[in-house]
Scaffold this motif. Sequence first.
Motif, short mmCIF file in Angstrom:
data_model
loop_
_atom_site.label_atom_id
_atom_site.label_comp_id
_atom_site.label_asym_id
_atom_site.label_seq_id
_atom_site.Cartn_x
_atom_site.Cartn_y
_atom_site.Cartn_z
N VAL A 87 0.83 -1.15 0.13
CA VAL A 87 -0.13 -0.08 0.09
C VAL A 87 0.87 1.30 0.09
N GLU A 88 0.60 2.46 -0.70
CA GLU A 88 1.30 3.32 -0.92
C GLU A 88 0.88 4.47 0.42
N THR A 89 1.52 4.22 1.22
CA THR A 89 1.14 5.03 2.49
C THR A 89 1.76 6.35 2.42
N GLY A 90 1.27 7.37 3.05
CA GLY A 90 1.36 8.65 3.09
C GLY A 90 0.53 9.70 3.51
N VAL A 91 0.88 10.90 3.42
CA VAL A 91 -0.05 12.04 3.80
C VAL A 91 -0.41 12.59 2.17
N TYR A 92 -1.55 12.41 1.89
CA TYR A 92 -2.12 13.02 0.73
C TYR A 92 -2.87 14.25 0.85
N ASP A 93 -2.63 15.27 0.18
CA ASP A 93 -3.63 16.57 -0.08
C ASP A 93 -4.79 16.15 -0.84
N LEU A 94 -6.04 15.78 -0.43
CA LEU A 94 -7.18 15.57 -1.37
C LEU A 94 -7.32 16.67 -2.20
N LEU A 95 -7.18 17.82 -1.99
CA LEU A 95 -7.61 18.93 -2.93
C LEU A 95 -6.47 19.09 -4.07
N GLU A 96 -5.53 18.28 -4.10
CA GLU A 96 -4.62 18.04 -5.23
C GLU A 96 -5.23 16.83 -6.35
N LEU A 97 -6.25 16.29 -5.70
CA LEU A 97 -6.80 15.12 -6.32
C LEU A 97 -8.34 15.34 -7.13
N THR A 98 -8.17 16.42 -8.09
CA THR A 98 -9.54 16.92 -8.39
C THR A 98 -9.25 16.98 -9.89
N GLY A 99 -10.44 17.23 -10.77
CA GLY A 99 -10.25 17.47 -12.22
C GLY A 99 -9.88 16.31 -12.88
N GLY A 100 -10.14 15.15 -12.43
CA GLY A 100 -9.95 13.98 -13.15
C GLY A 100 -8.70 13.25 -12.54
N ILE A 101 -7.76 13.71 -11.81
CA ILE A 101 -6.55 13.26 -11.11
C ILE A 101 -6.73 12.37 -10.16
N SER A 102 -6.13 11.28 -9.71
CA SER A 102 -6.26 10.24 -8.77
C SER A 102 -4.85 9.82 -8.21
N GLN A 103 -4.82 9.17 -7.23
CA GLN A 103 -3.78 8.87 -6.48
C GLN A 103 -3.87 7.37 -6.29
N ILE A 104 -2.63 6.42 -6.93
CA ILE A 104 -2.95 4.87 -6.57
C ILE A 104 -2.51 4.64 -5.22
N LEU A 105 -3.25 3.87 -4.53
CA LEU A 105 -2.83 3.60 -3.25
C LEU A 105 -2.28 2.12 -3.17
N GLU A 232 -6.82 25.74 -16.56
CA GLU A 232 -7.13 26.00 -18.09
C GLU A 232 -8.73 25.82 -18.11
N GLY A 233 -9.56 25.34 -17.18
CA GLY A 233 -10.90 25.06 -17.29
C GLY A 233 -11.43 23.80 -17.73
N ASN A 234 -10.44 22.69 -17.80
CA ASN A 234 -10.84 21.41 -18.15
C ASN A 234 -11.43 20.63 -17.06
N PHE A 235 -12.24 19.83 -17.31
CA PHE A 235 -12.67 19.07 -16.15
C PHE A 235 -13.04 17.58 -16.63
N ALA A 236 -12.95 16.38 -15.63
CA ALA A 236 -13.24 15.13 -16.01
C ALA A 236 -14.00 14.61 -14.80
N LEU A 237 -15.20 14.02 -15.12
CA LEU A 237 -16.04 13.47 -14.05
C LEU A 237 -16.08 11.92 -14.36
N ASN A 238 -15.21 11.18 -13.53
CA ASN A 238 -15.32 9.78 -13.70
C ASN A 238 -16.04 8.83 -13.19
N GLY A 239 -16.44 7.45 -13.63
CA GLY A 239 -17.33 6.58 -12.76
C GLY A 239 -18.89 7.09 -12.89
N VAL A 240 -19.14 7.46 -14.12
CA VAL A 240 -20.43 7.89 -14.33
C VAL A 240 -21.50 6.87 -14.74
N PRO A 241 -22.39 6.36 -14.04
CA PRO A 241 -23.07 5.22 -14.46
C PRO A 241 -24.00 5.72 -15.61
#
Length: 280
Positions: A87-105, A232-241
């Motif tokens: 597991v990729e342990t550590g302290v993550y700033d959740l607000l860095e993980l927006t706009g379609g960006i994610s962190q592998i755990l 730049e105004g780009n967005f990505a919404l993931n996991g949309v049923p």
Amino acid sequence: MRYLKNGTLKSLMIATFISLGLASCSDDDSSEATTGGTANMTVRMTDAPGDYDEVNIDVQDVQIKVEADAETEADIDSDGWVSLDEVETGVYDLLELTGGISQILADSEVPAGYVSQMRLVLGTENTVVVNGESKPLNTPSAQQSGLKLQLNQELEEGENYAFLLDFDVEESIVAQGNGGFSLKPVIRLSADADAGIVIGKAVIPAAIETNVQTLVKLSNSSATISAYTDAEGNFALNGVPAGTYDLEIIPEVSSGLTVFAVSDIEVKPNETKDLGELEL
């Protein structure tokens, strides 16, 4: 302890979601047993937006609860919980993980069979930064036993499974009367199974020369998925049923811009729906 920021962030386009609450999860398990083989499981973390400078989460472990047979029992504790490998342990700033960006755990082999729950175990270095001031996040249940999420899925031997833990920061942080904050996570669990992705770009009028923070929200009667746009105004919404949705682009109030709305957006299974440039 590692503090991980932009350097380790990766894009993820993922699929169907199962709405989750948090703890008050049932410990009831299926009577099905594992097959004795293994499946591959990848777990990533991302964030729905919140109005804070930083929200730092101390990830210590990711575990799943499985129904074990004799061949896999040695890897599983007496309660059926098994920690994912590396597991990729550590302290993550959740607000860095927006706009379609994610962190592998985690990306590991797990016992095939029925998995009833997943839990995210947090350490003690959880903080929120408000108006430049860092304050501790009270997370007693996470430190003791982990944040339990209902999974209820059969993992088939030899197959690959990807899951996304999507924190709703705005709903997950609770202000206390003494000026402190507590973490009561609201997490949406997305699984790689026939869902779609909605992408686009919010275009700010040229007359506005300052940066405008913009929230993009996609919703229907059964789901709400949101993210901030990038610089730049780009967005990505993931996991949309698959389904039909309404879209709102909500600029910050100080910009003087009105909410931009689009109705009847159809998202098909496994589709990337590109809305193009949307002029506010």
